[in-house]
Design an enzyme around this catalytic site. Structure first.
Site, short mmCIF file in Angstrom:
data_model
loop_
_atom_site.label_atom_id
_atom_site.label_comp_id
_atom_site.label_asym_id
_atom_site.label_seq_id
_atom_site.Cartn_x
_atom_site.Cartn_y
_atom_site.Cartn_z
N VAL A 45 70.44 89.68 -58.77
CA VAL A 45 70.51 88.96 -57.40
C VAL A 45 71.88 88.43 -57.48
CG1 VAL A 45 69.86 87.12 -55.92
CG2 VAL A 45 68.24 88.56 -57.45
N CYS A 46 72.59 87.94 -58.68
CA CYS A 46 74.00 87.49 -58.73
C CYS A 46 75.15 88.66 -58.43
CB CYS A 46 74.00 86.77 -59.89
SG CYS A 46 73.07 85.24 -60.01
N ALA A 47 74.70 89.75 -58.87
CA ALA A 47 75.59 90.87 -58.66
C ALA A 47 75.51 91.18 -57.25
CB ALA A 47 75.36 92.04 -59.65
#
Length: 154
Positions: A45-47
């Site tokens: 999700v951070c990517a």
């Protein structure tokens, strides 16, 4: 730990980006700034959150906005991750040491996990908070909502 509120003047910081360059928040007077906090590099999700910033770089430029991705990861990790994701325009800032200092100052550090909350903060040209939203850790922030806030602030 202070809680960020709309209308507050944002606390200044100096952090280093993935290229080891120092970024001083108050150097961006006259521009809006999006501080996009994410818990950890190398997670899905951070990517997606950081790729979304990169994909919207031209919109940010058009709207007189500088976007930063911020997490507690060390600079070498940020550098390798930026390369892996193809991030060339967005600065990924390291809030590594003192660990989570900026996230703590903004009231979004998660002590138990040792990471920041997933959150977006938008400040205006006078360094005042015009948008603040926290997201569940597994949820990708809505870039259309960010764009709408930036458009209204023109």
């Amino acid at each position: 730990m202070s809680e960020i509120k709309i209308g507050d003047k944002i606390q200044d910081f100096r952090l280093r980006d993935q290229k080891q360059k120092e970024v001083h928040l108050y150097d961006f007077s006259g521009k809006k700034v999006l501080l996009s906090f994410h818990p950890l590099a190398w997670t899905s999700v951070c990517a997606e959150q950081m790729k979304s910033l990169e994909e919207n770089h031209e919109m940010f430029t058009r709207l007189n906005t500088v976007a930063f991705g911020i997490s507690v990861d060390p600079i070498p990790s940020k550098r390798a991750w930026a390369k892996e994701l193809g991030i060339t325009h967005i600065k990924l800032l390291s809030d590594f040491w003192p660990h989570g200092e900026v996230a703590r100052a903004y009231g979004i550090f998660r002590e138990k996990e040792g990471v920041s909350q997933r959150a977006n903060i938008i400040i205006d040209e006078e360094k005042k908070v015009i948008f603040f939203e926290e997201y569940p850790m597994h949820e990708l922030p809505d870039m259309a909502k960010i764009a709408n806030v930036l458009e209204q602030g023109r």
